[in-house]
Design a protein around this motif. Sequence first.
Motif: not given
Length: 331
Positions: A46-47, A50, A55-57, A88, A91-93
Motif C-alpha cells: 500500500y505504501m 501511496k 488518493d488512498l482515503k 488503505l 497507509a494514507a496516514e
Amino acid sequence: MVRFVRVLAAACAALSLSAFQAVPPQLPPHLAALADDPAAARAFDYMALKAEGADLKALSNAVSMRTRIDADTRRPLTEAETILHTELAAAAEAPNAEVFEADRAAADAAWDRWIAFGEAVMAGQPVAEPPFSHVADRVRMAEDATDPRIRELLRRAARDQLLRRGWDADDEVWMESPTPGARSRFSSRLGQQAWEVDSDNTEWLKADIAANGWYLISVHGEAASSAAWLMAQHADRDRPFQRHVLTLLEPLVAAGETSPSNYAYLYDRIAVGENRPQRYGSQGRCVARGVWVPNVLEDPEGVQALRDANDLGSLAEYTAHMHQYCADFAG
C-alpha cells in the motif's frame, strides 16, 4: 487518557449515521481483485501505491461503497474488504513504510488481547469496573434466563454492548504507547466486528419476531423488551426493518408493553437516517471537542413537552451529558 476514535458513532443511541456526501471513485481492477482475496489484500504494498500519488482515503471509501445494496440497506464488509479498507486508510496516514508496519504489528497484538478478553467476558468472567462491568451484568442476566429465546436475545444484546464498550476503554488497555496509526487500525477492526454483529443480530431478530412477535413487558420482562429494541436501534443498515419495528412499537407504547423512550429513540434514529427532522431531540453530532448539537428538530419549542411525555428527561441535561461524550470522543 487518549480514547479510541469511535469509527461507528452510529453505534451509540444518540449519534446518527452519516451518508456519504460524495460518491468516491470506483476501485481499479487490481484493487477490486484484492477485495476478493484476504491473503492478497494483506500482502499488497500500500505504501508503494501511496508513492504513486493515489488518493488512498478515497479508495478506502470506495471499498465501503461496495457494501451498498440499495438506498436503505448495506451488507457487512467481507474479510478481504475489511483488510483492504483498513490498510488503505492506514497507509494514507502513515509517514513511511517503517511506521506502517510497526502500527500494523501493534494493532495485531492489541486485537489478539481484545479477542481473548471478549471471549472471557462472554464466557462469564466477572468484571468489577466500568465500562465492561455493564456487559458482565448482561451476560449473567442471560445465563439466569430460563426461556431459551430470551437467553439468546440477552446474550446477543450483551455482545452488542461489549463491542460498544470497546470504544470506551482507554488505549492503554489494549496496547502500550499507542500511536495514532495503531489506534486507527484497531478501531477500524472493532468497527467492522460491530457491523458484523449488528447484521447478524438484525437477521436473527427479524426471523424471531416474525415467528413469535415482539417482546412484551408483561410477558417477557422489561429487560427483554429493551434488549430487542437495542438491536433494532443498531440495525441502521436495514432501514426497512427499523421502520417495521417502529410500527410494532407504536401501539405497544399506549398499552404499556414497551418503553416510550425506546420508541422515541427509534423514531428519531430513523428520521435522521432518512434526512428528516427528528421529533424528540435524541440524535445529534459532535461539532467540536466537548460540543454536541441535536440534529434538526420538528418543533424546537415543543420538544421538551414531547420528551416529558416519553420519559426522556430534560433536553438541557441530555445535551450536557452528550457534551461530555463529545469531549471523550474528541480526546
